[in-house]
Write a protein that holds these residues in place. Structure first.
Motif, PDB file in Angstrom:
ATOM      1  N   ARG A 236      37.773  39.596  41.154  1.00  0.00           N
ATOM      2  CA  ARG A 236      38.355  39.758  39.676  1.00  0.00           C
ATOM      3  C   ARG A 236      39.830  39.447  39.518  1.00  0.00           C
ATOM      4  N   THR A 237      40.469  38.631  38.735  1.00  0.00           N
ATOM      5  CA  THR A 237      41.937  38.730  38.471  1.00  0.00           C
ATOM      6  C   THR A 237      42.269  38.629  36.815  1.00  0.00           C
ATOM      7  N   SER A 238      43.426  39.003  36.739  1.00  0.00           N
ATOM      8  CA  SER A 238      44.117  38.713  35.404  1.00  0.00           C
ATOM      9  C   SER A 238      45.249  37.885  35.424  1.00  0.00           C
ATOM     10  N   HIS A 239      45.295  36.869  34.585  1.00  0.00           N
ATOM     11  CA  HIS A 239      46.739  36.146  34.669  1.00  0.00           C
ATOM     12  C   HIS A 239      46.877  35.633  36.151  1.00  0.00           C
ATOM     13  N   GLY A 240      45.897  35.205  36.649  1.00  0.00           N
ATOM     14  CA  GLY A 240      45.864  34.594  37.957  1.00  0.00           C
ATOM     15  C   GLY A 240      46.457  35.351  39.199  1.00  0.00           C
ATOM     16  N   ARG A 241      46.771  36.456  39.137  1.00  0.00           N
ATOM     17  CA  ARG A 241      47.412  37.346  40.151  1.00  0.00           C
ATOM     18  C   ARG A 241      46.531  37.648  41.299  1.00  0.00           C
ATOM     19  N   ILE A 242      46.439  37.099  42.469  1.00  0.00           N
ATOM     20  CA  ILE A 242      45.662  37.215  43.483  1.00  0.00           C
ATOM     21  C   ILE A 242      46.424  36.926  44.909  1.00  0.00           C
ATOM     22  N   ASN A 243      46.086  37.917  45.770  1.00  0.00           N
ATOM     23  CA  ASN A 243      46.842  38.134  47.171  1.00  0.00           C
ATOM     24  C   ASN A 243      46.481  36.766  47.903  1.00  0.00           C
ATOM     25  N   PRO A 244      47.467  36.023  48.095  1.00  0.00           N
ATOM     26  CA  PRO A 244      47.355  34.556  48.799  1.00  0.00           C
ATOM     27  C   PRO A 244      46.267  34.691  49.983  1.00  0.00           C
ATOM     28  N   SER A 245      46.353  35.723  50.566  1.00  0.00           N
ATOM     29  CA  SER A 245      45.525  36.029  51.979  1.00  0.00           C
ATOM     30  C   SER A 245      44.033  35.726  51.767  1.00  0.00           C
ATOM     31  N   GLU A 246      43.860  36.027  49.986  1.00  0.00           N
ATOM     32  CA  GLU A 246      42.102  35.931  49.831  1.00  0.00           C
ATOM     33  C   GLU A 246      41.794  34.647  50.025  1.00  0.00           C
ATOM     34  N   ILE A 247      42.511  33.524  49.731  1.00  0.00           N
ATOM     35  CA  ILE A 247      42.312  32.135  49.669  1.00  0.00           C
ATOM     36  C   ILE A 247      43.080  31.146  50.884  1.00  0.00           C
ATOM     37  N   LEU A 248      43.894  31.730  51.623  1.00  0.00           N
ATOM     38  CA  LEU A 248      44.681  31.167  52.557  1.00  0.00           C
ATOM     39  C   LEU A 248      44.346  31.582  53.886  1.00  0.00           C
ATOM     40  N   ASN A 249      44.167  30.759  54.839  1.00  0.00           N
ATOM     41  CA  ASN A 249      43.693  31.081  56.357  1.00  0.00           C
ATOM     42  C   ASN A 249      42.669  32.135  56.445  1.00  0.00           C
ATOM     43  N   THR A 250      41.632  31.726  55.670  1.00  0.00           N
ATOM     44  CA  THR A 250      40.353  32.565  55.415  1.00  0.00           C
ATOM     45  C   THR A 250      39.445  32.339  56.661  1.00  0.00           C
ATOM     46  N   GLY A 251      39.308  31.062  57.029  1.00  0.00           N
ATOM     47  CA  GLY A 251      38.336  30.730  57.863  1.00  0.00           C
ATOM     48  C   GLY A 251      36.958  30.714  57.557  1.00  0.00           C
ATOM     49  N   LEU A 252      36.634  30.650  56.172  1.00  0.00           N
ATOM     50  CA  LEU A 252      35.373  30.973  55.703  1.00  0.00           C
ATOM     51  C   LEU A 252      34.608  29.795  55.618  1.00  0.00           C
ATOM     52  N   PHE A 253      34.981  28.537  55.403  1.00  0.00           N
ATOM     53  CA  PHE A 253      34.216  27.193  55.128  1.00  0.00           C
ATOM     54  C   PHE A 253      33.680  26.719  56.265  1.00  0.00           C
ATOM     55  N   ASP A 254      32.349  26.501  56.031  1.00  0.00           N
ATOM     56  CA  ASP A 254      31.358  25.903  56.712  1.00  0.00           C
ATOM     57  C   ASP A 254      30.365  25.166  55.920  1.00  0.00           C
ATOM     58  N   LEU A 255      30.505  23.999  56.336  1.00  0.00           N
ATOM     59  CA  LEU A 255      29.694  23.025  55.527  1.00  0.00           C
ATOM     60  C   LEU A 255      28.362  23.359  55.322  1.00  0.00           C
ATOM     61  N   GLU A 256      27.411  23.487  56.281  1.00  0.00           N
ATOM     62  CA  GLU A 256      25.984  23.888  56.544  1.00  0.00           C
ATOM     63  C   GLU A 256      25.741  25.168  55.709  1.00  0.00           C
ATOM     64  N   ARG A 257      26.482  26.111  55.857  1.00  0.00           N
ATOM     65  CA  ARG A 257      26.483  27.542  55.264  1.00  0.00           C
ATOM     66  C   ARG A 257      26.655  27.274  53.891  1.00  0.00           C
ATOM     67  N   ALA A 258      27.924  26.400  53.425  1.00  0.00           N
ATOM     68  CA  ALA A 258      27.856  26.171  51.925  1.00  0.00           C
ATOM     69  C   ALA A 258      26.847  25.420  51.196  1.00  0.00           C
ATOM     70  N   SER A 259      26.355  24.370  51.928  1.00  0.00           N
ATOM     71  CA  SER A 259      25.083  23.644  51.286  1.00  0.00           C
ATOM     72  C   SER A 259      23.927  24.501  51.058  1.00  0.00           C
ATOM     73  N   GLN A 260      24.020  25.645  51.691  1.00  0.00           N
ATOM     74  CA  GLN A 260      22.588  26.467  51.796  1.00  0.00           C
ATOM     75  C   GLN A 260      22.927  27.833  50.779  1.00  0.00           C
ATOM     76  N   ALA A 261      24.276  27.791  50.239  1.00  0.00           N
ATOM     77  CA  ALA A 261      24.453  29.221  49.615  1.00  0.00           C
ATOM     78  C   ALA A 261      24.076  29.404  48.197  1.00  0.00           C
ATOM     79  N   ALA A 262      23.828  28.270  47.338  1.00  0.00           N
ATOM     80  CA  ALA A 262      23.551  28.397  46.218  1.00  0.00           C
ATOM     81  C   ALA A 262      22.034  29.610  45.963  1.00  0.00           C
TER      82      ALA A 262
END
Length: 401
Positions: free
Chosen positions: A212-238
């Motif tokens: 959750r955010t208001s006025h776009g205030r987010i800790n950059p570490s939440e979206i930078l250098n996360t190591g989260l992306f995996d194409l196969e996992r993302a393709s099956q995430a819906a």
């Protein structure tokens, strides 16, 4: 250049607050040298102006790449490839941050970083590592946009006259394919409404990290250098895919009236009755997707996809049972699950439709859909004689039953 440069992509419908989040991240990037690509559909680059004024980025250092009058997922795919390649090869940056246009779909963008583009001879996967796909959702306007029934053409936001996408479909595409879901403008929404919207989003996309955010205030570490992306996992995430893979016998706890189930039947739909039911589609069903078996299209599995007021029906491919004996045997050997579920008469023909809704009456929905199936008497008739008003009606006779 040391290693592959990580990349984060910000997606989200127009007005969701992507640029505000981008500016906040840039102002709090703790010394990271960030190259930014902004993809803006408008002729006047308001987004670019905001980034310039923030003082977090200087145009003169060529860190900002404007991509106007086009969309990453369509007309400017080549431009995106070349810009990312150019920035990565300079070796001056620690990170690349891409803000997609509001009408961009995330899947083609992700594929850009995953596969060799043979047409242009560019392999971004050798230079970059897609670190995180982020989707920003406007908590205040989500239901208004989702239920609008408008197309991008209606809103004069389309890439071209041929771009007939529905706003609700685009919202769902962006939500179903991401690693992080940012629910922005939470300060404008009552807590109870916010919790219900969150519960819907978790049902549509159960694997993403929700913030959750208001006025776009987010800790950059939440979206930078996360190591989260995996194409196969993302393709099956819906959520609808996850629902198909669940143990159907597990009872479900409903939160805020949000529920889901899989409608499975080994009997075909009468297309005319199904079409009539779809015309009165229950408002309580937020999302439905899956394959259906239509009596008049005996050889073809049909894809049904619904997002709010948008409903699409089209061919998905041939049933395995409609293939030649040789091809059929090959598939059944390669896919033990298909062989295990094989029906002695109908083969793999089946309806498997996932329905996700708010205050949805499952029993009523099942009764109504059951009423659209062929009756025992109709099962004995020539199915090719049934009227088929649904899009893409197939021609030719149905094999005798």
């Amino acid at each position: 250049m040391k290693g592959k440069i990580p990349v984060t992509v910000l997606s989200g419908y127009m007005g969701s607050g992507k640029t505000t989040i981008l500016n906040h991240v840039l102002q709090n990037r703790q010394g990271l040298r960030v190259a930014v690509i902004v993809n803006d559909m408008s002729e006047i680059n308001v987004d670019t102006g905001l980034i310039d004024r923030s003082g977090a980025l200087s145009r003169t250092e060529e860190k900002l790449v404007e991509m106007s009058n086009g969309c990453i997922c369509c007309t400017l795919r080549e431009d995106l490839l070349r810009e990312v390649e150019r920035l990565a090869k300079q070796g001056r940056f620690d990170y690349i941050l891409i803000e997609s246009s509001g009408i961009s779909e995330p899947v083609p963008v992700a594929q850009t970083f995953t596969y060799l583009d043979e047409e242009h001879g560019i392999d971004l996967s050798s230079l970059c590592r897609l670190d995180c796909m982020v989707t920003v959702v406007d908590a205040y306007r989500f239901w208004h946009d989702f239920a609008s029934g408008e197309t991008l053409l209606d809103r004069q936001q389309a890439v071209s006259k041929d771009d007939t996408r529905d706003v609700s479909d685009l919202l769902i595409d962006q939500i179903e394919f991401c690693d992080v879901l940012i629910l922005n403008k939470c300060d404008l929404v009552e807590e109870e409404d916010l919790q219900r919207l969150e519960a819907v989003l978790r049902k549509l996309q159960p694997q993403a990290k929700l913030i959750r955010t208001s006025h776009g205030r987010i800790n950059p570490s939440e979206i930078l250098n996360t190591g989260l992306f995996d194409l196969e996992r993302a393709s099956q995430a819906a959520g609808w895919i996850q629902e198909l893979q669940k143990d159907s016998h597990t009872p479900e706890t409903e939160e805020y009236g949000i529920s889901s189930f899989v409608y499975r039947r080994r009997r075909p739909f009468h297309p005319e009755r199904l079409a009539r039911w779809m015309e009165e589609w229950p408002e309580t069903i937020v999302r439905a997707k899956g394959m259906i078996w239509l009596a008049t299209r005996h050889d073809t599995a049909v894809l049904l996809s619904q997002a709010g007021p948008s409903i699409q029906v089209g061919p998905m491919g041939h049933w395995v049972a409609a293939l030649s004996e040789e091809e059929m045997e090959r598939v059944l050997v390669a896919e033990p699950e298909t062989a295990r579920r094989w029906h002695p008469i109908w083969g793999d023909r089946v309806t498997e439709l996932v329905l996700i809704g708010v205050d949805m009456d499952r029993q009523q929905v099942e009764r109504e859909l059951d009423g659209c199936l062929l009756t025992d008497e109709e099962m004995q008739l020539d199915w090719s004689t049934f009227p088929d008003p649904l899009p893409g009606a197939a021609e030719g006779n149905v094999p005798s039953v």
